[in-house]
Design a protein around this motif. Sequence first.
Motif, PDB file in Angstrom:
ATOM      1  N   ARG A 101      86.760  36.221  45.527  1.00  0.00           N
ATOM      2  CA  ARG A 101      87.584  35.519  44.534  1.00  0.00           C
ATOM      3  C   ARG A 101      88.920  35.099  45.134  1.00  0.00           C
ATOM      4  N   ILE A 102      89.540  35.986  45.891  1.00  0.00           N
ATOM      5  CA  ILE A 102      90.859  35.696  46.444  1.00  0.00           C
ATOM      6  C   ILE A 102      90.780  34.628  47.528  1.00  0.00           C
ATOM      7  N   SER A 103      89.774  34.723  48.404  1.00  0.00           N
ATOM      8  CA  SER A 103      89.665  33.704  49.447  1.00  0.00           C
ATOM      9  C   SER A 103      89.272  32.357  48.842  1.00  0.00           C
ATOM     10  N   HIS A 104      88.484  32.383  47.767  1.00  0.00           N
ATOM     11  CA  HIS A 104      88.112  31.138  47.111  1.00  0.00           C
ATOM     12  C   HIS A 104      89.314  30.510  46.420  1.00  0.00           C
ATOM     13  N   ARG A 105      90.203  31.337  45.917  1.00  0.00           N
ATOM     14  CA  ARG A 105      91.461  30.824  45.359  1.00  0.00           C
ATOM     15  C   ARG A 105      92.256  30.111  46.449  1.00  0.00           C
ATOM     16  N   THR A 106      92.270  30.683  47.650  1.00  0.00           N
ATOM     17  CA  THR A 106      92.947  30.029  48.770  1.00  0.00           C
ATOM     18  C   THR A 106      92.318  28.674  49.062  1.00  0.00           C
ATOM     19  N   HIS A 107      90.999  28.608  48.989  1.00  0.00           N
ATOM     20  CA  HIS A 107      90.295  27.330  49.192  1.00  0.00           C
ATOM     21  C   HIS A 107      90.757  26.293  48.182  1.00  0.00           C
ATOM     22  N   HIS A 108      90.811  26.657  46.921  1.00  0.00           N
ATOM     23  CA  HIS A 108      91.211  25.697  45.896  1.00  0.00           C
ATOM     24  C   HIS A 108      92.675  25.275  46.055  1.00  0.00           C
ATOM     25  N   GLN A 109      93.514  26.175  46.457  1.00  0.00           N
ATOM     26  CA  GLN A 109      94.933  25.855  46.606  1.00  0.00           C
ATOM     27  C   GLN A 109      95.208  24.994  47.826  1.00  0.00           C
ATOM     28  N   ASN A 110      94.254  24.928  48.754  1.00  0.00           N
ATOM     29  CA  ASN A 110      94.469  24.190  50.010  1.00  0.00           C
ATOM     30  C   ASN A 110      93.319  23.254  50.350  1.00  0.00           C
ATOM     31  N   HIS A 111      92.559  22.832  49.334  1.00  0.00           N
ATOM     32  CA  HIS A 111      91.387  22.010  49.619  1.00  0.00           C
ATOM     33  C   HIS A 111      91.782  20.728  50.350  1.00  0.00           C
ATOM     34  N   GLY A 112      90.999  20.414  51.381  1.00  0.00           N
ATOM     35  CA  GLY A 112      91.253  19.209  52.154  1.00  0.00           C
ATOM     36  C   GLY A 112      92.295  19.356  53.244  1.00  0.00           C
ATOM     37  N   HIS A 113      92.852  20.559  53.431  1.00  0.00           N
ATOM     38  CA  HIS A 113      93.852  20.798  54.481  1.00  0.00           C
ATOM     39  C   HIS A 113      93.147  21.345  55.715  1.00  0.00           C
ATOM     40  N   VAL A 114      93.377  20.718  56.861  1.00  0.00           N
ATOM     41  CA  VAL A 114      92.637  21.072  58.077  1.00  0.00           C
ATOM     42  C   VAL A 114      92.818  22.543  58.434  1.00  0.00           C
ATOM     43  N   GLU A 115      94.038  23.015  58.428  1.00  0.00           N
ATOM     44  CA  GLU A 115      94.296  24.390  58.872  1.00  0.00           C
ATOM     45  C   GLU A 115      94.210  25.421  57.746  1.00  0.00           C
ATOM     46  N   ASN A 116      94.611  25.060  56.545  1.00  0.00           N
ATOM     47  CA  ASN A 116      94.793  26.064  55.497  1.00  0.00           C
ATOM     48  C   ASN A 116      93.617  26.223  54.544  1.00  0.00           C
ATOM     49  N   ASP A 117      92.693  25.278  54.553  1.00  0.00           N
ATOM     50  CA  ASP A 117      91.520  25.401  53.689  1.00  0.00           C
ATOM     51  C   ASP A 117      90.689  26.603  54.138  1.00  0.00           C
TER      52      ASP A 117
END
Length: 412
Positions: free
Chosen positions: A162-178
């Motif tokens: 859940r937490i890593s998926h939250r990171t995905h949503h907060q940084n979707h489309g970012h090369v380094e941070n997704d």
Amino acid sequence: MVMVGSKESGNEATWSNFETSEAKDGGGLTMINGKAREEKTVNGFHKITDEDEFDPSDPPPFKIAEIRAAIPKHCWVKDPLRSLSYVIRDILVVFGLAAAAVRFDNWVVWPFYWIVQGTMFWALFVLGHDCGHGSFSDNPKLNSVVGHLLHSFILVPYHGWRISHRTHHQNHGHVENDESWVPLSEKLYKTLRVSTKFLRFKVPFPLFAYPFYLWSRTPGKKGSHFNPNSNLFLPGERRYVLTSTVCWCVMIALLLCASIVLGPVQLLKIYGVPYLVFVMWLDIVTYLHHHGHEQKLPWYRGKEWSYLRGGLTTVDRDYGWFNNIHHDIGTHVIHHLFPQIPHYHLIEATEAAKPVLGKYYREPKKSGPFPLHLFRYLVRSIKQDHFVSDIGDVVFYQTDPKLSGFSPSKMD
């Protein structure tokens, strides 16, 4: 649109999205099928456009608040009883299928059971995913209890993911941070072993990546979804991660007990093979949410990235008969922008948002009962989308021509 890789990085992209006949014109125009189109360069890529062609890397002329305002207010309402009804429905189907398979226990039934049950495991995952987003209900305790039950059953550490998926949503489309199916930079790509490239870019191997991702993430990123001390998590989140890891261990213990009672072969047939089918569903669907569109879509860095621009690179997919079974997870653009919306409102919310999104919404190709057409997009993308340039804030996938023709005998 035809995109030709830059030689700045020493590699050339080797794809062509359409069959064209080209002839250069001295005035900065390219003749394509008899029509003059302007040539535009973005981060070393020559992108052939005309005044009518849409460039997905351009900043959108609308703001996220305009999309939000277009969505009916009732689409934001979460009904816990309705959400629970989907959970009850799916659980009854899962146990009913298992009981039927054991009852008939023959090799005509088992293959059908594996496919259907693996699909239902995937449906359970999507409901647990909604719990993680809080779109299941407004009650955090209910979300956590249901999420743990559903995800632990299919060997997913609920809070860790859940937490890593939250990171995905907060940084979707970012090369380094997704966080999900992140593109490799050219520099990192060149450091990979040949065997790693083979496993990552040759179907069917990427379709079984999810368990390995849970344990060790992707190349270039460290940490584990099971380790509370992983850099995936903040100090205040560690107790949640530990709880989920314990629940995962309990499920492993229950499976070991079941193997003693039923026998390992019977457990493999009842649970193990459907689990692998579930993993394939997860990897295929999550990959196609962000890859494999007919037109190359951008990835961003630095000031060019924004939550809205990243979310607009997400792709909706039509899965035919499976749309309802896996809770319309293919209706993904609006989900990515507004993960608080319950899955049963996503279709209506998407229809309401389309006039605002305009060409930034890519209508999915309609599927027959079975979404077999998606395998073509999946295989083509995995074959072509290997890395992105180390430089530039708007980048597109490039292809390693040496990767074609790989065979296991060439692995180091």
